[in-house]
Design an enzyme around this catalytic site. Structure first.
Site, mmCIF file in Angstrom:
data_model
loop_
_atom_site.group_PDB
_atom_site.id
_atom_site.type_symbol
_atom_site.label_atom_id
_atom_site.label_comp_id
_atom_site.label_asym_id
_atom_site.label_seq_id
_atom_site.Cartn_x
_atom_site.Cartn_y
_atom_site.Cartn_z
ATOM 1 N N LYS A 15 0.716 -1.169 -0.142
ATOM 2 C CA LYS A 15 -0.027 -0.009 0.024
ATOM 3 C C LYS A 15 0.867 1.199 -0.040
ATOM 4 O O LYS A 15 0.763 2.233 -0.661
ATOM 5 C CB LYS A 15 -0.746 -0.118 1.381
ATOM 6 C CG LYS A 15 -2.250 0.753 0.982
ATOM 7 C CD LYS A 15 -3.010 0.742 2.242
ATOM 8 C CE LYS A 15 -3.817 -0.447 2.177
ATOM 9 N NZ LYS A 15 -4.595 -0.819 3.369
ATOM 10 N N GLY A 27 -6.260 -10.587 7.893
ATOM 11 C CA GLY A 27 -5.889 -10.843 9.170
ATOM 12 C C GLY A 27 -4.952 -9.696 9.790
ATOM 13 O O GLY A 27 -4.852 -9.584 11.028
ATOM 14 N N ARG A 30 -3.546 -1.051 -6.643
ATOM 15 C CA ARG A 30 -2.566 -2.200 -6.571
ATOM 16 C C ARG A 30 -3.113 -3.344 -7.899
ATOM 17 O O ARG A 30 -4.007 -3.017 -8.430
ATOM 18 C CB ARG A 30 -2.964 -2.951 -5.107
ATOM 19 C CG ARG A 30 -4.188 -3.429 -5.123
ATOM 20 C CD ARG A 30 -4.406 -4.163 -3.633
ATOM 21 N NE ARG A 30 -5.822 -3.979 -3.288
ATOM 22 C CZ ARG A 30 -6.611 -4.180 -2.164
ATOM 23 N NH1 ARG A 30 -5.606 -4.759 -1.268
ATOM 24 N NH2 ARG A 30 -7.755 -4.144 -2.096
ATOM 25 N N SER A 79 9.396 -44.223 -16.585
ATOM 26 C CA SER A 79 8.217 -43.380 -16.265
ATOM 27 C C SER A 79 8.092 -43.519 -14.629
ATOM 28 O O SER A 79 7.810 -44.413 -13.999
ATOM 29 C CB SER A 79 7.068 -43.741 -16.641
ATOM 30 O OG SER A 79 6.029 -43.326 -16.356
HETATM 31 P P1 ADP Z 1 -8.139 -2.078 3.125
HETATM 32 O O1 ADP Z 1 -6.592 -2.552 2.970
HETATM 33 O O2 ADP Z 1 -8.751 -2.846 3.789
HETATM 34 O O3 ADP Z 1 -8.365 -1.751 1.777
HETATM 35 P P2 ADP Z 1 -7.508 0.918 3.507
HETATM 36 O O4 ADP Z 1 -6.214 1.118 4.461
HETATM 37 O O5 ADP Z 1 -7.211 0.837 1.889
HETATM 38 O O6 ADP Z 1 -7.649 -0.658 3.931
HETATM 39 O O7 ADP Z 1 -8.621 1.585 3.875
HETATM 40 C C1 ADP Z 1 -9.946 1.125 3.859
HETATM 41 C C2 ADP Z 1 -10.809 2.322 3.196
HETATM 42 O O8 ADP Z 1 -10.604 3.287 4.111
HETATM 43 C C3 ADP Z 1 -10.459 2.889 1.728
HETATM 44 O O9 ADP Z 1 -11.002 2.375 0.828
HETATM 45 C C4 ADP Z 1 -10.807 4.307 1.947
HETATM 46 O O10 ADP Z 1 -11.880 4.655 1.262
HETATM 47 C C5 ADP Z 1 -10.694 4.545 3.235
HETATM 48 N N1 ADP Z 1 -9.781 5.671 3.456
HETATM 49 C C6 ADP Z 1 -8.297 5.132 4.026
HETATM 50 N N2 ADP Z 1 -7.786 6.317 4.509
HETATM 51 C C7 ADP Z 1 -8.416 7.238 3.874
HETATM 52 C C8 ADP Z 1 -8.086 8.665 4.099
HETATM 53 N N3 ADP Z 1 -6.848 9.205 4.390
HETATM 54 N N4 ADP Z 1 -9.133 9.495 3.840
HETATM 55 C C9 ADP Z 1 -10.448 9.056 3.396
HETATM 56 N N5 ADP Z 1 -10.638 7.784 3.163
HETATM 57 C C10 ADP Z 1 -9.642 6.718 3.314
HETATM 58 MG MG MG Z 2 -7.744 -0.477 0.730
#
Ligand code: ADP
Ligand code: MG
Ligand code: MG
Length: 889
Positions: free
Chosen positions: A28, A107, A342, A777
């Site tokens: 990420k 997890g 990703r 074989s």
């Molecule tokens: P996952 O790995 O489960 O997707 P994320 O860290 O991507 O978790 O976060 C889940 C959701 O939270 C994202 O889809 C996004 O919409 C929201 N989110 C995360 N960070 C922010 C942020 N800084 N501002 C607004 N929404 C956020």
């Molecule tokens: Mg996410």
């Protein structure tokens, strides 16, 4: 990667990193860095490295020196960049705290949004946004998320209060709850925290941040994360990164929203944006399914400019990564923010189609395309599937433990499963978990569903061995054996009710759905893709097939020969079994010869069909392999039958005497350990007339076909050879009969006589065997049994699951070839055999021939071919190509 200096830098602002830094920044973090660097609109933030997480553990779960100061400084910088203050009621900075390991991994800790809210900053946010409701909704979300994720309080405790509140207000959805009520709920939530965590909800924003970051570190060794790593062979020493990202708000009105999108359709691979968008909502709402999201295309109508900007970014990211992307984004009052990118997960069909399309688009090369599709994922395409036309609701989801779909009536124990199965009913065995006492019920079932247990549980291992679908560890399944009732996803289900399980996805459906069989020919897109694999691979792929129908199927799926045609199945067929038994029971040589003469036409017909279906390609026919008692009734059955006959018809009756004769013979033939007794070539040496009949049948069929212009290539394979004398004796005998028939029929047929290598001794004397065998074989099923000294059926039903749990075995050696033990014997055999004959043809015909990792190993050994069951031929073709290209080891 990184020099020591970069590895030591614990905190990276997004623009400092890049997409290649997954190891240090996690997937990420690397994605956020790459997007920021490319100038895309990403809210500012920073990543704490995976190395820091590892140091935290080295220090006994304590932050390394200087980290807290570093975080403080980074937050000050974030304040500067956003013009907001962390904990400042006048203009509060809020952040999200997000975990992110190198590989995306279930997890790990759930993301916490809106961190930085407390009683004061919530008021400030209300003023600033001009919306009390927004501020108190944000605060209550934060209290809920933080309390459940960091303080470990059950989320349901909060949800219950919201439900009660809605009831009291007479409303049905969250958006109908107003600011005042959210404010009151926040107060109630804080009381819940006091009651359950025995502490105040932290009001100090720096404390909130520290606790959240440490929670992410802690989640790396949570049970779920650890189990997932074990199963997927991800090392513990990767660690997870933590991303701290300034918040943007999708819930600030109708010109705001949040969504997820794939740059292509992850189900079909079609090149069109695919995703969901929720107006006036925050991140987790999309996933939580509280409201039904709109299609991403609806955004085009509502906010065309933002939509086109997003489309443009999606295209750029896909071209940049040269792969389909899975994107998360938020729109705050008309301004687009990217929150994640990703490489997207996809079905096998989508993976192949996208790989083909991307080559056509000149985004990737053919060889890259081949490495993009996991060979084992092709398995999905060759199991029964739920008819895509079916509309259904998923009752609950468990672990996808063994692929394919099964529909049947619920049987709550193995005995009833066996009983119903024998009545011809379709049954799904449903248990809390299975153990060796359930195996007979598993045999009788179409599939297995368990409430407990992971991917290496007994149910999972045994079902995979049987090739049956299995969903394991399904937490939504509750079984009460005392009352013989069960619930699925909270709804009652009775024994005998129909259910459907999908072992490919883990889905369980509380009704019997229509299933469709796998295709027996390759769809065009897959045929094209596999033709590229054929260009790249150097090892051939053959198939194991016992009937002309299987041979035809194998050819359709791309097999270049038959590596194993078992002849015992031909003996088991109904009209033949009595003749086979007559042959076995014969006391004299003449009587046996007479029975064998009756079998000959049947065998000739079998071989005729297979040789014809495979014209132009080699067909390896293995002479009789199992111990003869397998063709006779069991001693127990005969004892019962003779007793009954004696009581009913008397000791002098002919039927009683006939049965007694059979019983005597069965008792005579009894062996302590038949699998190590009179079977394989040993049988052919004690009863040479059996092998002689089989070889005669092969060559009569071959000569007849040849006469009609059919290009036949029979290969006679002697099973279970352990000494060169055995090989010489049986080999010479086979050649003698073959030459006789060829001379009789007056047509020349090219053929070879070789051996199956399935005993450790055979491997160590392979050079001597090569004097008399024209091909080898590897029969790795038996070779694994004999090397380990395990009987497969017993081992898989009893101790192997436990061994896998205890990590005494890393894999089930009957599924994944044991390279160290069995593999080194094979290597020895290859070396010795080829020392004698450089060109000696060597293949493998055990079930490992269809397992990608085992295929790669065989490629490394320099085998000429792998042979597997017909439906695994496409998998093996791709695996062989990947092995040749070096992308599969
Ligand atoms: P996952 O790995 O489960 O997707 P994320 O860290 O991507 O978790 O976060 C889940 C959701 O939270 C994202 O889809 C996004 O919409 C929201 N989110 C995360 N960070 C922010 C942020 N800084 N501002 C607004 N929404 C956020
Ligand atoms: Mg996410
Ligand atoms: Mg064998």
């Amino acid at each position: 990667m990184a020099t020591t200096a970069t590895a030591e830098k614990p905190i990276w602002f997004f623009e400092e990193g890049n997409g290649d830094m997954r190891e240090l920044l996690g997937g990420k973090g690397a994605g956020l860095a790459e997007m920021t660097r490319a100038g895309l609109p990403v809210p500012p933030g920073f990543t704490i490295t995976t190395q820091t997480c590892l140091q935290y553990y080295e220090l006994g779960r304590r932050n390394p020196p200087g980290l807290d100061d570093g975080i403080g400084a980074a937050m000050t910088e974030l304040e500067r960049r956003t013009g907001k203050g962390f904990g400042d009621p006048a203009n509060p900075l809020l952040v999200s705290v997000r975990s992110g390991a190198r590989a995306s991994m279930p997890g790990m800790m759930d993301t916490i949004l809106n961190l930085g809210l407390n009683d004061q900053t919530a008021e400030g946010l209300a003023k600033l946004s001009g919306s009390d409701r927004f501020a108190w909704d944000a605060y209550r979300r934060f209290v809920m998320m933080f309390s459940s994720v960091v303080l470990g309080i059950e989320k349901d405790l909060f949800e219950e209060q919201i439900t009660a509140r809605k009831k009291k207000l007479g409303v049905s959805t969250d958006p109908e709850i107003d600011a005042e009520n959210w404010r009151e709920l926040v107060a109630d939530f804080k009381q819940t925290v006091r009651d359950h965590a025995k502490r105040e909800f932290p009001q100090d924003v720096h404390e909130q941040l520290k606790l959240a970051i440490n929670s992410v570190f802690d989640s790396w060794f949570s049970k779920r994360a650890t189990d997932y790593r074990r199963y997927n062979k991800i090392p513990d020493n990767w660690g997870t990164a933590v991303n701290v990202c300034s918040m943007v708000f999708g819930n600030l009105g109708d010109d705001s929203g949040t969504g997820v999108a794939f740059t292509r359709d992850p189900n079909t691979g079609a090149k069109q944006l695919y995703g969901e968008y929720l107006r006036n909502a925050q991140g987790e709402d999309v996933v939580a399914g509280i409201r039904t999201p709109e299609k991403i295309a609806d955004l085009e109508r509502a906010q065309p400019e933002v939509y086109h900007q997003f489309l443009d970014i999606a295209g750029k990211l896909e071209r940049h990564y040269r792969d389909m992307q899975d994107l998360e984004f938020t729109i705050e009052r008309g301004k687009l923010y990217m929150l994640q990118t990703r490489n997207a997960k996809r079905t096998a069909e989508a993976a192949v189609r996208i790989a083909l399309d991307m080559v056509a688009e000149k985004l990737i090369t053919k060889n890259e395309a081949l490495s993009r599709v996991s060979a084992s994922s092709l398995d999905q395409l060759f199991h029964a599937r739920i008819d895509p036309k079916e509309k259904y609701e998923i009752a609950c989801t468990g672990l996808n433990a063994s692929p394919g779909a099964a529909a049947g009536q619920v049987a709550l124990d193995a005995d009833i499963a066996e009983k119903w199965g024998s009545e011809g009913k379709a049954v799904v065995l449903v248990r809390v978990e299975t153990n060796p006492n359930d195996v007979h019920g598993m045999f009788a079932s179409r599939g297995v569903l368990t409430a407990k247990g992971g991917a290496t549980s007994h149910a999972a291992v045994v079902a995979r061995g049987m090739g049956k679908p299995c969903v394991a560890g399904c937490e939504g399944l509750q079984i009460d054996m005392r009352n013989r009732t069960a619930t699925l996803g909270g709804k009652p289900i009775a024994e005998g009710d129909w259910i459907t399980i999908d072992g490919t996805t883990g889905d369980v459906i509380a009704s019997g759905l229509k299933l469709i069989d796998p295709p027996s020919t390759l769809p065009e897109w897959l045929a094209t893709f596999l033709s590229w694999a054929d260009e790249a691979r150097t090892m051939e792929v053959w198939a194991n097939a016992d009937t002309p129908q299987d041979a035809v199927k194998a050819r359709e799926l791309g097999a270049m020969g038959i590596g194993l045609c078992r002849t015992e199945h031909m003996f088991m067929q109904q009209e033949r079994l009595p003749i086979v038994q007559e042959m076995i029971l014969s006391d004299t040589h003449e009587a046996r010869a007479e029975a064998l003469a009756k079998l000959l036409p049947f065998q000739r017909e079998d071989f005729h069909g297979i040789l014809e279906a495979m014209q132009g390609l080699p067909v390896t026919i293995r002479l009789l392999d199992p111990p003869l008692h397998e063709f006779l009734p069991s001693q127990e059955t005969l004892l019962v039958e003779t007793t009954e006959l004696r009581l009913r018809e008397g000791e002098e009756s002919p039927s009683y005497r006939e049965k007694m004769r059979i019983l005597k013979r069965v008792q005579q033939m009894h062996e302590q350990n038949p699998m190590l007794g009179l079977r394989v070539c040993r049988l052919g040496i004690l009863y040479p007339e059996i092998y002689a009949m089989q070889v005669r049948a092969i060559f009569e069929a071959a000569c007849d076909l040849k006469k009609h212009g059919v290009d036949v290539r029979p290969e006679v394979m002697i099973p279970g050879v352990g000494t060169k004398e055995e090989m010489k004796f049986t080999g010479d005998a086979a050649r003698k009969v073959a030459e006789e028939v060829i001379a009789e029929r007056g047509v020349k047929v090219e053929y070879h006589v070789g051996t199956m290598i399935e005993l450790p001794r055979a491997c160590t004397v392979a050079d001597e065997l090569a004097d008399h065998a024209q091909f080898f074989s590897f029969g790795t099923n038996d070779l694994t049994q004999t090397t380990y000294g395990y009987s497969r059926d017993d081992a898989e039903a009893t101790f192997i699951p436990r061994y896998l749990e205890l990590k005494i075995l890393a894999d089930d050696p009957f599924q994944v070839l044991d390279r160290q033990g069995v593999g080194s014997l094979m290597q020895d055999a290859v070396r010795r055999g080829r020392e004698k004959h450089k060109e000696l043809k060597i293949g493998i015909c055990g079930e490992h021939g269809g397992d990608p990792s085992s295929v790669a190993f065989c490629h490394g050994l320099g085998l000429n071919y792998v042979s597997c069951s017909p439906y695994r031929v496409p998998i093996a073709r791709l695996a062989a190509a990947q092995a040749a290209l070096g992308s599969l080891k």
